[in-house]
Design an enzyme around this catalytic site. Structure first.
Site, PDB file in Angstrom:
ATOM      1  N   ASP A   1      -3.163   0.570   4.067  1.00  0.00           N
ATOM      2  CA  ASP A   1      -3.349   0.557   2.610  1.00  0.00           C
ATOM      3  C   ASP A   1      -2.153   1.177   1.894  1.00  0.00           C
ATOM      4  O   ASP A   1      -1.686   0.669   0.865  1.00  0.00           O
ATOM      5  CB  ASP A   1      -4.626   1.318   2.224  1.00  0.00           C
ATOM      6  CG  ASP A   1      -5.891   0.507   2.462  1.00  0.00           C
ATOM      7  OD1 ASP A   1      -5.766  -0.664   2.871  1.00  0.00           O
ATOM      8  OD2 ASP A   1      -6.992   1.040   2.250  1.00  0.00           O
TER       9      ASP A   1
ATOM     10  N   GLU B   1      -8.439   8.228   3.725  1.00  0.00           N
ATOM     11  CA  GLU B   1      -9.753   7.772   4.191  1.00  0.00           C
ATOM     12  C   GLU B   1     -10.593   9.012   4.386  1.00  0.00           C
ATOM     13  O   GLU B   1     -10.108  10.019   4.945  1.00  0.00           O
ATOM     14  CB  GLU B   1      -9.645   6.970   5.486  1.00  0.00           C
ATOM     15  CG  GLU B   1      -8.785   5.716   5.392  1.00  0.00           C
ATOM     16  CD  GLU B   1      -9.237   4.726   4.334  1.00  0.00           C
ATOM     17  OE1 GLU B   1     -10.431   4.756   3.960  1.00  0.00           O
ATOM     18  OE2 GLU B   1      -8.391   3.953   3.854  1.00  0.00           O
TER      19      GLU B   1
ATOM     20  N   HIS C   1      -8.735  -0.602   4.148  1.00  0.00           N
ATOM     21  CA  HIS C   1      -9.486   0.641   4.357  1.00  0.00           C
ATOM     22  C   HIS C   1      -9.014   1.404   5.591  1.00  0.00           C
ATOM     23  O   HIS C   1      -9.787   2.137   6.214  1.00  0.00           O
ATOM     24  CB  HIS C   1     -11.004   0.376   4.428  1.00  0.00           C
ATOM     25  CG  HIS C   1     -11.532  -0.331   3.227  1.00  0.00           C
ATOM     26  ND1 HIS C   1     -11.524   0.233   1.974  1.00  0.00           N
ATOM     27  CD2 HIS C   1     -12.064  -1.569   3.072  1.00  0.00           C
ATOM     28  CE1 HIS C   1     -12.039  -0.623   1.102  1.00  0.00           C
ATOM     29  NE2 HIS C   1     -12.368  -1.727   1.752  1.00  0.00           N
TER      30      HIS C   1
ATOM     31  N   ASP D   1      -2.576   7.372   0.432  1.00  0.00           N
ATOM     32  CA  ASP D   1      -3.917   6.814   0.621  1.00  0.00           C
ATOM     33  C   ASP D   1      -4.698   7.718   1.574  1.00  0.00           C
ATOM     34  O   ASP D   1      -4.151   8.190   2.585  1.00  0.00           O
ATOM     35  CB  ASP D   1      -3.877   5.394   1.185  1.00  0.00           C
ATOM     36  CG  ASP D   1      -5.237   4.721   1.078  1.00  0.00           C
ATOM     37  OD1 ASP D   1      -5.560   4.228  -0.014  1.00  0.00           O
ATOM     38  OD2 ASP D   1      -5.985   4.726   2.071  1.00  0.00           O
TER      39      ASP D   1
END
Length: 924
Positions: A155, A12, A150, A10
């Site tokens: 996540d 960001e 998030h 994941d």
């Protein structure tokens, strides 16, 4: 057990586009091997730019978090090395893989190579009934910890936990299901085929579990026997003391409330005396429990089911959950059957036949996979349970049950027939208003020999009755059906029929030419008739909007082109029937695939015959005096947007013909939170033809229930009748922006016009005033169903939901801190709306004022429903904000305000409104 090593990733980032300078700010990887988590990796990454405020709010990652972190250039090779040889797993791999690849290339590191698994795609297939497929939705539904959405670390961990659950579920599926999933998995966008292959290999030697049966090789869950009705039930609690005792068996915190106690007594009395009663009872008083308790006692006493009808299938399903919870609380079985229309249920035979075709698009393939898994779980066969994409809905529509004609092997697996059978042994039958109103049309009506009838959300029964008699022509729907019988492409239906004719050595050249020429002639006539409708000048056309509505006059409907269409359609249907007649004579010699193709051809031929009947009723029969007919269109998409609707002007006779059969046979309870329209107490009942002798009882909410409601009239808004739409829209947008900022939470904006809604939404988006903090959700603009939009709204800390008519009622507005409902315009129906216009003309013919007897009470009823969205329990606080100054300047304005429950009403300027909200917020 899987032998692969998986890397669950994941990211960001500062945005979606690395080419425009967006960078990674956090990366997390969870490694899975041998079906367990073996390692994790998490790093903050310095983006070498400021983190945008929106990203900071979304992720809670700020510049200070990444201040000491390395740029991605320093860890790119490390990340690439860790991912080498792994299967890449992510929740939406299109984003994570693409972004990471671009960043690796930018840093001079080789792209990652390998297989990828998208857990969004995987979740849709393996968990087809989840309400949503965002990671938060999945985590909530499957009890997976997700501490902060998030954030890459949280996540990635939640995605990994889900992936492990998914792997386990794959290995629990029947081998026959896995085989079919594997066949279609190659059409998926990620490499799911490897998962299904490993699952299939691990269960290949296992017998199909005993909880499953097979229909033509497709596993489905066996029917569960319905538990018997309880032999003993308590007598009806007639006193307040016994009611209190009964309620506390359900929940120790429950206390009997006056309105609820009265509803219980009135419901019981109606059932016992076989009479009718109408009860308006507000939110927060316990309406549902008020009629459920006497219903189950009456059903037990009479050995006849109680029918409870509400407005939509969604509300029916919610009611079924309440009954289930009630049974658990009372530690008793309450045999209950949810009854929906036939088309809500799957046709197992049709589904199996469609599996034989290989011309699927992606949406069809994933929907088929969803249905295959769903069949191993469902006990109802109700297609509403399956959450499919918009494109998948077309496939779902093709497998709906349309007929009671069943082949011998289908009889055992027909879910609709099962449902009808279960009705005989149920205490409660839960259904929707449309199903209720259509009951008399059934060969064997369902709702006759009953112990009583409760009509909840009774104010909506009138519209449901209207719709049961309404006919609709849709240009796009006609084109879709017509196209099914005329494609010669490889893999298409007509091509398959020709292949069968060729195999049996039929010379079909002449019949094919005749079929094609008759189709072309029909299409030419159809298109010419559509041009006539598209080019019809709209009277009083509103040039400020592209959408228009027009009553159709008899002179237009007498145009010869409509008769030509019917003649050419019948010629085509004759040619299409003859085309497959030679094949039907050899039906016993057809392969299963050929039989499926022939059945599909005959199905679409039947659909076209139904269309032919609709065409006659809409365009060629004289419109009776009690009916009205009109056209709707959008100038931006002609003729595609064309719709013709024919509807009864009144529905009282439809409702009366249904309820009259219960006279002296069973009691009827009409109930709703909004059954009266201000001073016109019998407006709703009179519309439905409920006799004057039926009493109506109106109960108020507890005195302190609306203590937290504050009603404001914004007095410095422009007069909606004196300014242009653009000027009013600009003022509405400004009011919504200021309200949202002051509330710092959720705002529910209620419109009447889709056009004004869209323009207001665009005005706020263009202003960029809320873009970094607020989620803007607009009905008809944002993608998704009404319930999906509402779910997104509830899950957003700060949001504005722009809704039209369907959002004025039936939804709960959350108010964790503060909430606001903003009424943009008083909810009068447009005088030009065809059905309203026809009803107004009918009233005028009776020497009645249409505004007094229809327009005003209808608007007051809707206004009350809008207010009801705000306060759903006594501990909530919120603002009901009215932007339409007519409520203060017109004489009828007091009728609106007097119809509201007691709340504080103030007239304020927009500036003062903001101050009032902020002051209230500060006081909490």
């Amino acid at each position: 057990m899987s032998t692969s090593k998986y890397a669950v990733v994941d990211l960001e980032t500062t945005g979606h586009s690395p080419s425009k300078g967006d960078r990674i700010i956090q990366i997390a990887i969870v490694f899975i091997e041998n079906n367990q988590i073996i390692d994790t990796y998490m790093r903050y990454v310095h983006p070498q730019r400021t983190i945008p405020p929106f990203i900071h709010q979304l992720t809670s990652i700020g510049d200070e978090d990444v201040a000491e972190a390395p740029p991605f250039e320093e860890i790119a090779e490390e990340v690439a090395d860790m991912l080498a040889g792994c299967v890449f797993v992510a929740h939406n791999t299109d984003f994570d893989v693409s972004f990471l690849q671009k960043e690796l290339v930018r840093c001079g590191v080789s792209k990652w190579q390998g297989k990828k698994i998208d857990t969004v795609e995987l979740a849709k297939i393996l968990y087809p009934t989840l309400p949503g497929y965002r990671l938060q939705d999945i985590a909530e539904a499957l009890n997976i910890p997700l501490h902060q959405a998030h954030r890459a670390d949280d996540d990635a961990k939640a995605t990994a936990e889900f992936f492990l659950k998914a792997l386990a579920k794959i290995h629990d599926l029947p081998k026959e299901t896995l085989g079919r999933l594997h066949e279609r998995s190659f059409a998926m966008k990620s490499d799911l085929s490897t998962l299904f292959y490993e699952g299939l290999r691990s269960v290949q030697s296992k017998e199909t579990a005993k909880e499953y049966s097979l229909f033509r090789g497709i596993p489905y869950r066996k029917e569960q026997e319905m538990a018997p009705c309880p032999t003993e039930l308590p007598t009806f609690p007639s006193s307040d003391e016994t009611k209190e005792q009964f309620l506390q068996k359900i929940n120790a915190k429950y206390h009997v409330r006056r309105g609820q106690a009265e509803l219980m007594d009135l419901t019981w009395q109606a059932f016992v005396e076989k009479k009718q009663v109408a009860v308006e009872i507000p939110t927060g008083v316990g309406k549902t429990m008020g009629y459920l308790i006497p219903s189950i006692i009456q059903a037990s006493a009479t050995k006849k089911p109680i029918v409870i009808s509400t407005y939509t299938n969604h509300l029916v399903d919610m009611l079924a959950e309440e009954v289930q919870n009630l049974g658990k609380a009372l530690q008793m079985n309450i045999p209950t059957t949810v009854v929906k229309g036939m088309a809500n249920y799957i046709s197992f035979g049709k589904f199996e036949e469609l599996l034989r075709f290989n011309d699927e698009v992606y949406d069809d393939s994933i929907t088929i996979m969803q249905v295959l898994v769903w069949l191993t779980e469902t006990t109802t066969g109700d297609l509403d349970e399956v959450n499919v994409s918009g494109g998948g809905q077309l496939f779902i529509d093709r497998i709906r049950k349309r007929s009671m004609k069943l082949k011998r092997d289908e009889r055992v697996v027909d879910f609709y027939s099962r449902t009808l059978e279960r009705c005989r042994n149920s205490m409660l039958l839960l259904t929707n208003h449309a199903m209720l109103m259509n009951d008399k049309e059934r060969h064997t009506p369902l709702f006759q020999s009953v112990g009583g009838l409760v009509i909840d959300e009774a104010h909506q029964l009138y519209q449901a009755a209207i719709r049961t008699q309404e006919q609709v022509f849709s240009f796009t729907n006609w084109k879709y059906v017509m196209s099914q019988l005329n494609s010669f492409s490889n893999g298409q239906l007509l091509f398959d029929i020709q292949e069968i004719l060729t195999r049996f050595h039929f010379n079909h050249r002449h019949s094919t030419e005749k079929l094609q020429s008759s189709y072309d002639a029909f299409m030419l006539a159809f298109d010419e008739s559509m041009l006539i409708l598209a080019n019809t000048k709209m009277e009083q056309e509103n040039r400020r909007t592209t959408r228009s509505v027009k009553p159709l006059k008899k002179r237009l409907l007498q145009h010869e082109s409509f008769r030509v269409v019917l003649r050419k359609l019948n010629e085509f249907l004759h040619a299409a029937e003859n085309y497959t007649r030679p094949v039907q004579q050899h039906a016993n010699e057809l392969t299963l695939d050929e039989q499926a193709a022939l059945n599909e051809w005959l199905y679409w031929l039947d659909e076209m015959k139904i269309k032919a009947g609709d065409w006659v009723e809409l365009f060629l029969e004289d419109t009776e005096s009690h009916m009205t007919i009109w056209m709707e269109r959008d100038s931006r998409s002609l003729p595609g947007s064309l719709q013709i609707k024919k509807s009864p002007i009144h529905a009282a006779s439809v409702v009366r013909s249904f309820i009259d059969q219960f006279e002296g046979q069973a009691g009827i309870v009409w109930t709703s939170g909004t059954l009266t329209a201000g001073q016109d107490e019998r407006f709703v009942l009179d519309q439905m033809g409920v006799p004057e002798t039926v009493p109506i009882y109106v109960f108020d909410a507890p005195s302190d229930f609306y203590a937290g409601a504050n009603t404001f009239i914004v007095e410095d808004m422009p007069d909606i009748q004196q300014v242009s739409d653009d000027e009013y829209i600009a003022a509405v947008a400004d009011a919504l922006i200021q309200t949202a900022v002051a509330i710092d939470g959720r705002v529910f904006a209620l419109f009447l016009s889709h056009d004004m809604l869209k323009k207001t939404y665009e005005e706020i988006v263009d202003s960029e005033s809320l873009q970094d903090e607020y989620t803007l959700i607009a009905q008809g603009v944002s993608s998704g169903s009404r319930h999906k939009l509402l779910k997104t709204f509830k899950q957003s800390e700060k949001a504005i939901l722009f809704g039209t008519t369907s959002f004025w009622e039936g939804v709960d507005v959350p108010s964790d801190e503060l909430s606001a409902v903003v009424v943009v315009r008083l909810p009068f129906t447009s005088p030009e709306e065809p059905l309203f216009k026809a009803r107004s003309a009918a009233l005028q013919a009776e020497q009645k004022n249409a505004f007094t007897h229809l327009g005003l009470p209808e608007a007051i009823l809707r206004f009350r429903q809008g207010f009801g969205r705000l306060i759903r329990s006594s501990d909530e606080q919120g603002f009901f904000i009215i932007l339409d100054r007519r409520i203060d300047t017109k004489s009828y304005g007091k009728s609106f305000l007097n119809a509201l429950p007691q709340s504080h009403v103030k007239k304020v300027s927009l500036e003062s409104l903001v101050n009032e909200i902020e002051n209230c917020y500060t006081d909490l």
